[in-house]
Design a protein around this motif. Structure first.
Motif, PDB file in Angstrom:
ATOM      1  N   TRP A  26      97.616  24.990 -30.906  1.00 13.44           N
ATOM      2  CA  TRP A  26      96.629  25.887 -31.521  1.00 13.44           C
ATOM      3  C   TRP A  26      95.449  25.079 -32.040  1.00 13.44           C
ATOM      4  O   TRP A  26      94.297  25.503 -31.913  1.00 13.44           O
ATOM      5  N   LEU A  27      95.724  23.919 -32.610  1.00 11.54           N
ATOM      6  CA  LEU A  27      94.633  23.067 -33.102  1.00 11.54           C
ATOM      7  C   LEU A  27      93.803  22.514 -31.943  1.00 11.54           C
ATOM      8  O   LEU A  27      92.577  22.402 -32.049  1.00 11.54           O
ATOM      9  N   VAL A  28      94.452  22.219 -30.815  1.00  7.26           N
ATOM     10  CA  VAL A  28      93.727  21.792 -29.614  1.00  7.26           C
ATOM     11  C   VAL A  28      92.830  22.932 -29.126  1.00  7.26           C
ATOM     12  O   VAL A  28      91.670  22.707 -28.759  1.00  7.26           O
ATOM     13  N   ALA A  29      93.351  24.149 -29.147  1.00  5.53           N
ATOM     14  CA  ALA A  29      92.555  25.307 -28.725  1.00  5.53           C
ATOM     15  C   ALA A  29      91.334  25.483 -29.629  1.00  5.53           C
ATOM     16  O   ALA A  29      90.229  25.775 -29.144  1.00  5.53           O
ATOM     17  N   VAL A  30      91.521  25.298 -30.926  1.00  6.24           N
ATOM     18  CA  VAL A  30      90.396  25.394 -31.865  1.00  6.24           C
ATOM     19  C   VAL A  30      89.366  24.309 -31.555  1.00  6.24           C
ATOM     20  O   VAL A  30      88.158  24.572 -31.523  1.00  6.24           O
ATOM     21  N   ALA A  31      89.832  23.085 -31.321  1.00  2.40           N
ATOM     22  CA  ALA A  31      88.908  21.991 -31.006  1.00  2.40           C
ATOM     23  C   ALA A  31      88.144  22.278 -29.716  1.00  2.40           C
ATOM     24  O   ALA A  31      86.931  22.044 -29.648  1.00  2.40           O
ATOM     25  N   ALA A  32      88.835  22.808 -28.717  1.00  2.47           N
ATOM     26  CA  ALA A  32      88.161  23.153 -27.458  1.00  2.47           C
ATOM     27  C   ALA A  32      87.133  24.253 -27.699  1.00  2.47           C
ATOM     28  O   ALA A  32      86.015  24.195 -27.171  1.00  2.47           O
ATOM     29  N   GLY A  33      87.493  25.251 -28.487  1.00  2.00           N
ATOM     30  CA  GLY A  33      86.552  26.327 -28.805  1.00  2.00           C
ATOM     31  C   GLY A  33      85.335  25.817 -29.553  1.00  2.00           C
ATOM     32  O   GLY A  33      84.201  26.235 -29.287  1.00  2.00           O
ATOM     33  N   ALA A  34      85.552  24.888 -30.471  1.00  2.00           N
ATOM     34  CA  ALA A  34      84.428  24.304 -31.213  1.00  2.00           C
ATOM     35  C   ALA A  34      83.531  23.502 -30.272  1.00  2.00           C
ATOM     36  O   ALA A  34      82.296  23.579 -30.359  1.00  2.00           O
ATOM     37  N   PHE A  35      84.136  22.759 -29.357  1.00  2.00           N
ATOM     38  CA  PHE A  35      83.369  21.985 -28.385  1.00  2.00           C
ATOM     39  C   PHE A  35      82.541  22.916 -27.495  1.00  2.00           C
ATOM     40  O   PHE A  35      81.358  22.664 -27.240  1.00  2.00           O
ATOM     41  N   GLU A  36      83.151  24.009 -27.037  1.00  2.00           N
ATOM     42  CA  GLU A  36      82.426  24.992 -26.214  1.00  2.00           C
ATOM     43  C   GLU A  36      81.261  25.592 -26.994  1.00  2.00           C
ATOM     44  O   GLU A  36      80.174  25.796 -26.440  1.00  2.00           O
ATOM     45  N   THR A  37      81.476  25.858 -28.271  1.00  2.00           N
ATOM     46  CA  THR A  37      80.407  26.401 -29.118  1.00  2.00           C
ATOM     47  C   THR A  37      79.245  25.419 -29.216  1.00  2.00           C
ATOM     48  O   THR A  37      78.084  25.813 -29.099  1.00  2.00           O
ATOM     49  N   VAL A  38      79.556  24.155 -29.406  1.00  2.00           N
ATOM     50  CA  VAL A  38      78.505  23.123 -29.478  1.00  2.00           C
ATOM     51  C   VAL A  38      77.724  23.082 -28.167  1.00  2.00           C
ATOM     52  O   VAL A  38      76.483  23.008 -28.169  1.00  2.00           O
ATOM     53  N   ARG A  62      82.340  32.551 -34.947  1.00  2.00           N
ATOM     54  CA  ARG A  62      83.267  31.572 -34.378  1.00  2.00           C
ATOM     55  C   ARG A  62      83.879  30.694 -35.471  1.00  2.00           C
ATOM     56  O   ARG A  62      85.066  30.375 -35.414  1.00  2.00           O
ATOM     57  N   LEU A  63      83.086  30.326 -36.454  1.00  2.00           N
ATOM     58  CA  LEU A  63      83.601  29.504 -37.551  1.00  2.00           C
ATOM     59  C   LEU A  63      84.717  30.231 -38.300  1.00  2.00           C
ATOM     60  O   LEU A  63      85.745  29.639 -38.635  1.00  2.00           O
ATOM     61  N   VAL A  64      84.538  31.515 -38.549  1.00  2.00           N
ATOM     62  CA  VAL A  64      85.577  32.308 -39.206  1.00  2.00           C
ATOM     63  C   VAL A  64      86.849  32.326 -38.352  1.00  2.00           C
ATOM     64  O   VAL A  64      87.958  32.146 -38.859  1.00  2.00           O
ATOM     65  N   VAL A  65      86.696  32.514 -37.042  1.00  2.00           N
ATOM     66  CA  VAL A  65      87.856  32.522 -36.143  1.00  2.00           C
ATOM     67  C   VAL A  65      88.545  31.158 -36.157  1.00  2.00           C
ATOM     68  O   VAL A  65      89.773  31.075 -36.247  1.00  2.00           O
ATOM     69  N   PHE A  66      87.760  30.079 -36.102  1.00  2.00           N
ATOM     70  CA  PHE A  66      88.348  28.743 -36.082  1.00  2.00           C
ATOM     71  C   PHE A  66      89.100  28.442 -37.372  1.00  2.00           C
ATOM     72  O   PHE A  66      90.231  27.932 -37.341  1.00  2.00           O
ATOM     73  N   VAL A  67      88.501  28.749 -38.508  1.00  2.00           N
ATOM     74  CA  VAL A  67      89.151  28.492 -39.802  1.00  2.00           C
ATOM     75  C   VAL A  67      90.428  29.328 -39.925  1.00  2.00           C
ATOM     76  O   VAL A  67      91.472  28.835 -40.371  1.00  2.00           O
ATOM     77  N   THR A  68      90.354  30.577 -39.514  1.00  2.00           N
ATOM     78  CA  THR A  68      91.534  31.445 -39.563  1.00  2.00           C
ATOM     79  C   THR A  68      92.632  30.921 -38.652  1.00  2.00           C
ATOM     80  O   THR A  68      93.807  30.909 -39.031  1.00  2.00           O
ATOM     81  N   ALA A  69      92.264  30.467 -37.459  1.00  3.51           N
ATOM     82  CA  ALA A  69      93.266  29.937 -36.521  1.00  3.51           C
ATOM     83  C   ALA A  69      93.932  28.684 -37.076  1.00  3.51           C
ATOM     84  O   ALA A  69      95.153  28.517 -36.943  1.00  3.51           O
ATOM     85  N   VAL A  70      93.164  27.809 -37.705  1.00  5.82           N
ATOM     86  CA  VAL A  70      93.748  26.607 -38.315  1.00  5.82           C
ATOM     87  C   VAL A  70      94.700  27.010 -39.439  1.00  5.82           C
ATOM     88  O   VAL A  70      95.826  26.501 -39.533  1.00  5.82           O
ATOM     89  N   PHE A  71      94.275  27.937 -40.294  1.00  2.00           N
ATOM     90  CA  PHE A  71      95.135  28.427 -41.375  1.00  2.00           C
ATOM     91  C   PHE A  71      96.448  28.986 -40.812  1.00  2.00           C
ATOM     92  O   PHE A  71      97.535  28.665 -41.296  1.00  2.00           O
ATOM     93  N   LEU A  72      96.336  29.817 -39.770  1.00  2.00           N
ATOM     94  CA  LEU A  72      97.526  30.425 -39.173  1.00  2.00           C
ATOM     95  C   LEU A  72      98.428  29.373 -38.523  1.00  2.00           C
ATOM     96  O   LEU A  72      99.655  29.462 -38.617  1.00  2.00           O
ATOM     97  N   ALA A  73      97.842  28.377 -37.866  1.00  2.45           N
ATOM     98  CA  ALA A  73      98.640  27.318 -37.239  1.00  2.45           C
ATOM     99  C   ALA A  73      99.420  26.531 -38.302  1.00  2.45           C
ATOM    100  O   ALA A  73     100.583  26.171 -38.081  1.00  2.45           O
ATOM    101  N   LEU A  74      98.790  26.287 -39.434  1.00  2.00           N
ATOM    102  CA  LEU A  74      99.487  25.580 -40.511  1.00  2.00           C
ATOM    103  C   LEU A  74     100.600  26.444 -41.107  1.00  2.00           C
ATOM    104  O   LEU A  74     101.677  25.939 -41.440  1.00  2.00           O
ATOM    105  N   ARG A  75     100.366  27.725 -41.237  1.00  4.21           N
ATOM    106  CA  ARG A  75     101.409  28.641 -41.736  1.00  4.21           C
ATOM    107  C   ARG A  75     102.539  28.768 -40.722  1.00  4.21           C
ATOM    108  O   ARG A  75     103.705  28.906 -41.094  1.00  4.21           O
TER     109      ARG A  75
END
Length: 178
Positions: A26-38, A62-75
């Protein structure tokens, strides 16, 4: 002289490797999404085709989605079954659809994969590679979250939480507090 060493039993609350790997994916997916956004923001800025407001709102969402995904992955790693289901439904289903709808529609319009590669520049190839990694990370994470050992972990975490809640409730009752 004999030295005795005690082997501690594995911690039942520690996530199994499948859950740890799912959280990492999930964290890899977030990183890929952030890279695509850039990449997209860089392209829009260089071409001047988007206003500052459009860019800020798109990046903000996208930032809200990324932060939420990181939070959910940690939970998820901590045994949150609700986080597992939230990730599976929101990002596993709807997120994956949003990632693949454009390319699938493009192919359905009569284009080919060979045509995509023939017309791709370095930016397009980086985006495509990131998107493939993104989709594979999401699909892998969803598959790992529902492996038998993962299911047992989430059942055990839920059971531990229920017991913890019952113990606190009993302690409050014994101490005369509501």
């Amino acid at each position: 002289m004999t030295i005795l060493t005690s082997r501690s039993a594995p911690n039942p609350t520690e996530p199994p490797p499948a859950v740890q790997a799912a959280a990492t994916l999930w964290l890899v997916a977030v990183a890929a999404g952030a890279f695509e956004t850039v990449l997209v923001v860089g392209d829009l800025l260089s071409s001047g085709t988007a206003s500052a407001g459009e860019l800020l709102s798109g990046v903000g969402i996208r930032l809200v989605v990324f932060v939420t995904a990181v939070f959910l992955a940690l939970r998820l790693r901590r045994g949150g079954n609700w986080a597992r289901w939230t990730l599976a439904v929101t990002l596993g289903v709807f997120g994956t659809l949003s990632l693949v709808m454009g390319p699938v529609q493009w192919l359905m319009d009569g284009h080919s994969v060979a045509e995509a590669f023939a017309g791709a520049d370095a930016m397009g190839l980086m985006f495509a590679g990131s998107r493939v990694l993104h989709v594979l990370a999401v699909l892998g994470a969803v598959a790992l979250m529902f492996q038998p050992r993962s299911n047992a972990y989430f059942r055990s975490a839920r059971h531990d939480l229920a017991q913890d809640g019952s113990a606190r409730h009993a302690l409050r009752d014994r101490n005369g507090r509501a």
